[in-house]
Design a protein around this motif. Structure first.
Motif, PDB file in Angstrom:
ATOM      1  N   PRO A 112       0.826  -1.208   0.000  1.00 49.88           N
ATOM      2  CA  PRO A 112       0.000   0.000   0.000  1.00 49.88           C
ATOM      3  C   PRO A 112       0.866   1.268   0.000  1.00 49.88           C
ATOM      4  CG  PRO A 112       0.146  -0.877   2.226  1.00 49.88           C
ATOM      5  CD  PRO A 112       1.004  -1.763   1.348  1.00 49.88           C
ATOM      6  N   ASP A 113       0.408   2.267  -0.722  1.00 51.34           N
ATOM      7  CA  ASP A 113       1.081   3.562  -0.686  1.00 51.34           C
ATOM      8  C   ASP A 113       0.757   4.299   0.613  1.00 51.34           C
ATOM      9  OD1 ASP A 113       2.172   4.060  -3.676  1.00 51.34           O
ATOM     10  OD2 ASP A 113       0.292   2.936  -3.714  1.00 51.34           O
ATOM     11  N   LYS A 114      -0.477   4.087   1.070  1.00 46.94           N
ATOM     12  CA  LYS A 114      -0.924   4.739   2.306  1.00 46.94           C
ATOM     13  C   LYS A 114      -1.603   3.710   3.202  1.00 46.94           C
ATOM     14  CE  LYS A 114      -1.940   9.105  -0.094  1.00 46.94           C
ATOM     15  NZ  LYS A 114      -3.012  10.080  -0.443  1.00 46.94           N
ATOM     16  N   ILE A 115      -1.380   3.866   4.501  1.00 42.35           N
ATOM     17  CA  ILE A 115      -2.075   3.051   5.498  1.00 42.35           C
ATOM     18  C   ILE A 115      -2.800   3.988   6.450  1.00 42.35           C
ATOM     19  CG2 ILE A 115      -1.856   1.385   7.382  1.00 42.35           C
ATOM     20  CD1 ILE A 115       0.809   0.490   6.105  1.00 42.35           C
ATOM     21  N   PHE A 116      -4.107   3.803   6.548  1.00 45.34           N
ATOM     22  CA  PHE A 116      -4.889   4.495   7.576  1.00 45.34           C
ATOM     23  C   PHE A 116      -5.127   3.483   8.694  1.00 45.34           C
ATOM     24  CE2 PHE A 116      -5.981   6.814   3.696  1.00 45.34           C
ATOM     25  CZ  PHE A 116      -5.883   8.144   4.114  1.00 45.34           C
ATOM     26  N   HIS A 117      -4.451   3.667   9.819  1.00 43.20           N
ATOM     27  CA  HIS A 117      -4.596   2.713  10.928  1.00 43.20           C
ATOM     28  C   HIS A 117      -5.632   3.250  11.914  1.00 43.20           C
ATOM     29  CE1 HIS A 117      -3.850  -0.379  13.740  1.00 43.20           C
ATOM     30  NE2 HIS A 117      -2.999   0.266  14.515  1.00 43.20           N
ATOM     31  N   ILE A 118      -6.876   2.838  11.671  1.00 37.82           N
ATOM     32  CA  ILE A 118      -8.008   3.263  12.505  1.00 37.82           C
ATOM     33  C   ILE A 118      -8.453   2.126  13.417  1.00 37.82           C
ATOM     34  CG2 ILE A 118     -10.232   4.471  12.456  1.00 37.82           C
ATOM     35  CD1 ILE A 118      -8.096   5.888  10.864  1.00 37.82           C
ATOM     36  N   GLY A 119      -8.017   0.894  13.102  1.00 39.20           N
ATOM     37  CA  GLY A 119      -8.462  -0.289  13.835  1.00 39.20           C
ATOM     38  C   GLY A 119      -7.763  -0.464  15.167  1.00 39.20           C
ATOM     39  N   ILE A 120      -7.982   0.488  16.065  1.00 41.81           N
ATOM     40  CA  ILE A 120      -7.389   0.476  17.400  1.00 41.81           C
ATOM     41  C   ILE A 120      -8.533   0.586  18.405  1.00 41.81           C
ATOM     42  CG2 ILE A 120      -5.739   1.598  18.949  1.00 41.81           C
ATOM     43  CD1 ILE A 120      -4.630   3.063  16.425  1.00 41.81           C
ATOM     44  N   PRO A 121      -8.605  -0.272  19.425  1.00 40.40           N
ATOM     45  CA  PRO A 121      -9.659  -0.119  20.439  1.00 40.40           C
ATOM     46  C   PRO A 121      -9.720   1.329  20.916  1.00 40.40           C
ATOM     47  CG  PRO A 121      -8.434  -2.131  20.834  1.00 40.40           C
ATOM     48  CD  PRO A 121      -7.711  -1.398  19.733  1.00 40.40           C
ATOM     49  N   SER A 122     -10.910   1.932  20.835  1.00 45.02           N
ATOM     50  CA  SER A 122     -10.986   3.393  20.861  1.00 45.02           C
ATOM     51  C   SER A 122     -11.780   3.991  22.007  1.00 45.02           C
ATOM     52  CB  SER A 122     -11.609   3.877  19.542  1.00 45.02           C
ATOM     53  OG  SER A 122     -12.909   3.332  19.386  1.00 45.02           O
ATOM     54  N   SER A 123     -11.984   3.244  23.073  1.00 46.74           N
ATOM     55  CA  SER A 123     -12.773   3.767  24.181  1.00 46.74           C
ATOM     56  C   SER A 123     -12.131   3.363  25.502  1.00 46.74           C
ATOM     57  CB  SER A 123     -14.204   3.231  24.102  1.00 46.74           C
ATOM     58  OG  SER A 123     -14.952   3.630  25.225  1.00 46.74           O
ATOM     59  N   SER A 124     -12.008   4.323  26.400  1.00 42.68           N
ATOM     60  CA  SER A 124     -11.385   4.054  27.691  1.00 42.68           C
ATOM     61  C   SER A 124     -12.032   2.888  28.448  1.00 42.68           C
ATOM     62  CB  SER A 124     -11.412   5.325  28.546  1.00 42.68           C
ATOM     63  OG  SER A 124     -10.723   5.136  29.751  1.00 42.68           O
ATOM     64  N   PRO A 125     -13.387   2.762  28.451  1.00 44.06           N
ATOM     65  CA  PRO A 125     -13.998   1.629  29.165  1.00 44.06           C
ATOM     66  C   PRO A 125     -13.543   0.267  28.655  1.00 44.06           C
ATOM     67  CG  PRO A 125     -15.648   3.296  28.727  1.00 44.06           C
ATOM     68  CD  PRO A 125     -14.416   3.715  27.990  1.00 44.06           C
ATOM     69  N   MET A 126     -13.215   0.159  27.366  1.00 42.98           N
ATOM     70  CA  MET A 126     -12.727  -1.115  26.838  1.00 42.98           C
ATOM     71  C   MET A 126     -11.472  -1.551  27.579  1.00 42.98           C
ATOM     72  SD  MET A 126     -12.920  -0.529  22.720  1.00 42.98           S
ATOM     73  CE  MET A 126     -14.430  -0.181  21.835  1.00 42.98           C
ATOM     74  N   TYR A 127     -10.594  -0.600  27.855  1.00 43.10           N
ATOM     75  CA  TYR A 127      -9.315  -0.889  28.497  1.00 43.10           C
ATOM     76  C   TYR A 127      -9.494  -1.118  30.002  1.00 43.10           C
ATOM     77  CZ  TYR A 127      -7.139   0.663  24.128  1.00 43.10           C
ATOM     78  OH  TYR A 127      -6.761   0.803  22.816  1.00 43.10           O
ATOM     79  N   ARG A 128     -10.471  -0.439  30.606  1.00 42.53           N
ATOM     80  CA  ARG A 128     -10.752  -0.698  32.029  1.00 42.53           C
ATOM     81  C   ARG A 128     -11.263  -2.119  32.209  1.00 42.53           C
ATOM     82  NH1 ARG A 128     -12.874   4.655  32.111  1.00 42.53           N
ATOM     83  NH2 ARG A 128     -15.011   3.888  31.958  1.00 42.53           N
ATOM     84  N   GLU A 129     -12.083  -2.560  31.253  1.00 39.25           N
ATOM     85  CA  GLU A 129     -12.636  -3.911  31.327  1.00 39.25           C
ATOM     86  C   GLU A 129     -11.589  -4.972  31.012  1.00 39.25           C
ATOM     87  OE1 GLU A 129     -15.896  -3.733  28.611  1.00 39.25           O
ATOM     88  OE2 GLU A 129     -16.895  -2.144  29.749  1.00 39.25           O
TER      89      GLU A 129
ATOM     90  N   PRO B 173     -22.822   8.940  11.450  1.00 38.54           N
ATOM     91  CA  PRO B 173     -23.374   7.673  10.954  1.00 38.54           C
ATOM     92  C   PRO B 173     -22.394   6.510  11.120  1.00 38.54           C
ATOM     93  CG  PRO B 173     -23.627   9.438   9.338  1.00 38.54           C
ATOM     94  CD  PRO B 173     -22.732   9.964  10.408  1.00 38.54           C
ATOM     95  N   HIS B 174     -22.935   5.306  11.197  1.00 36.60           N
ATOM     96  CA  HIS B 174     -22.194   4.046  11.268  1.00 36.60           C
ATOM     97  C   HIS B 174     -21.629   3.779  12.675  1.00 36.60           C
ATOM     98  CE1 HIS B 174     -21.169   4.147   6.644  1.00 36.60           C
ATOM     99  NE2 HIS B 174     -22.461   4.303   6.907  1.00 36.60           N
ATOM    100  N   GLU B 175     -22.154   4.438  13.680  1.00 37.64           N
ATOM    101  CA  GLU B 175     -21.595   4.281  15.029  1.00 37.64           C
ATOM    102  C   GLU B 175     -22.315   3.216  15.850  1.00 37.64           C
ATOM    103  OE1 GLU B 175     -19.934   7.221  18.591  1.00 37.64           O
ATOM    104  OE2 GLU B 175     -21.377   7.992  17.135  1.00 37.64           O
ATOM    105  N   LYS B 176     -23.451   2.744  15.380  1.00 41.95           N
ATOM    106  CA  LYS B 176     -24.311   1.869  16.179  1.00 41.95           C
ATOM    107  C   LYS B 176     -23.592   0.615  16.674  1.00 41.95           C
ATOM    108  CE  LYS B 176     -28.541   1.195  17.772  1.00 41.95           C
ATOM    109  NZ  LYS B 176     -29.220   2.138  18.667  1.00 41.95           N
ATOM    110  N   ALA B 177     -22.715   0.043  15.842  1.00 44.52           N
ATOM    111  CA  ALA B 177     -22.045  -1.205  16.211  1.00 44.52           C
ATOM    112  C   ALA B 177     -21.135  -1.036  17.433  1.00 44.52           C
ATOM    113  CB  ALA B 177     -21.243  -1.749  15.032  1.00 44.52           C
ATOM    114  N   LYS B 178     -20.759   0.191  17.755  1.00 43.89           N
ATOM    115  CA  LYS B 178     -19.922   0.415  18.940  1.00 43.89           C
ATOM    116  C   LYS B 178     -20.703   0.263  20.236  1.00 43.89           C
ATOM    117  CE  LYS B 178     -16.571   3.334  19.190  1.00 43.89           C
ATOM    118  NZ  LYS B 178     -15.751   4.558  19.221  1.00 43.89           N
ATOM    119  N   GLY B 179     -22.027   0.331  20.149  1.00 45.30           N
ATOM    120  CA  GLY B 179     -22.861   0.115  21.322  1.00 45.30           C
ATOM    121  C   GLY B 179     -22.526   1.039  22.470  1.00 45.30           C
ATOM    122  N   LYS B 180     -22.258   0.466  23.639  1.00 43.88           N
ATOM    123  CA  LYS B 180     -22.001   1.264  24.848  1.00 43.88           C
ATOM    124  C   LYS B 180     -20.692   2.040  24.768  1.00 43.88           C
ATOM    125  CE  LYS B 180     -19.758  -2.512  27.407  1.00 43.88           C
ATOM    126  NZ  LYS B 180     -19.801  -3.331  28.635  1.00 43.88           N
TER     127      LYS B 180
END
Length: 302
Positions: free
Chosen positions: A67-84, A171-178
């Motif tokens: 790839p010429d470019k990499i967009f690395h967005i696939g990182i757990p993105s919410s503080s509660p995820m890490y607390r859990e 839009p497209h945020e529903k799958a993140k749930g809580k």
């Protein structure tokens, strides 16, 4: 045609980015394990992208064209995820290293998701030159990634930009749930005539940023050769939780009162407000979507 890799491309921000890239005629590969993403987010473009349903940790074993470019967005993105699950710290950092190794081997430019949460102990407005420190698992992971990005630039000339996102909704945020943005969670409850739950008195604020503006910042960052840098992406405006409820009531034609509860979270961030001086200078970034317009967009899309 240049190749583009988007990790987390079936998630909230990633799928909005992928839609725009496809609209622009780009050749896009999506890498996503669908943990907080869904194929439904890609339904408009699913036949025009190469979707690999694997975690970022598998990237050394995958047959992905350079790839010429990499967009690395696939990182757990919410503080509660890490607390859990504090082990997310290690896996997020290790996956970041694998992405940077992949970029080094392929001479790819990297734009990755960082977070405004690292300003949690700083007084707003928040600027990139502030002294920041990790204060929980989530911010430790993000700060480590930023430091590693500098290491990869200094040792291997990997060109990267980390974007510190401020409270992204859309839009497209529903799958993140809580784990979704507080605005979205309030909206989902209120449209069903349920009271939104506010920790404390509701005077805490967030710099609420529409996902379309974030996508534009990602694209602009990918076009620049900045070597190594960190840049805020927000609106430069802050809105209280009470005002969020007020705007949602107006847009939904409702009169729902929030439910106030004692704040159970240690190290709670009371205010976020982006200083956009650097973003405007380096990226020519200017947020375009005002909050009321953004709320109208999510109502239309849900």
């Amino acid at each position: 045609m240049p190749k583009i890799l988007v990790t987390g491309g079936a998630g909230f921000i990633g799928s909005n980015l992928v839609e725009t890239l496809v609209e622009q005629g780009e050749d896009v590969t999506v890498l996503d394990n669908l943990s907080t993403g869904t194929k439904n987010n890609l339904q408009k473009v699913i036949d025009e992208v190469d979707l690999i349903e694997k975690p970022c940790s598998e990237i050394p074993n995958l047959d992905i064209e350079k790839p010429d470019k990499i967009f690395h967005i696939g990182i757990p993105s919410s503080s509660p995820m890490y607390r859990e699950n504090p082990l997310l710290v290690g896996s997020a950092i290790n996956e970041f290293i694998k992405i940077m190794e992949f970029a080094k081997e392929n001479d790819s430019k990297v734009v990755y998701a960082s977070s405004s949460s690292m300003y949690g102990k700083c007084e707003p407005p928040h600027s990139e030159d502030m002294e920041i420190e990790a204060f929980d698992y989530y911010t430790e992971a993000r700060l480590a990634m930023e430091r590693l990005a500098k290491v990869y630039h200094d040792l291997h000339d990997v060109n990267s930009v980390g974007l510190r996102f401020f409270s992204v909704y859309g839009p497209h945020e529903k799958a993140k749930g809580k784990y979704a943005n507080v605005l979205s969670q309030f909206y989902w409850r209120m449209k069903e005539d349920k009271r939104p739950v506010i920790y404390g008195d509701g005077t805490q604020t967030r710099d609420l940023t529409y996902v379309g503006d974030v996508v534009q910042a990602l694209l602009k960052a990918s076009e620049k050769d900045l070597g190594y840098d960190m840049i805020n992406v927000g609106t430069g405006k802050e809105t209280s939780f009470n005002d969020i409820v007020g705007i949602l009531n107006k847009k939904l034609n409702k009169t729902i009162e929030p439910k106030y509860v004692e704040n159970p979270i240690e190290n709670y961030v009371s205010r976020t407000l982006a200083d956009l001086t650097k973003a405007k200078k380096l990226l020519d970034y200017e947020p375009k979507v005002e909050l009321e317009e953004g709320i109208e967009k999510i109502i239309k899309n849900n």
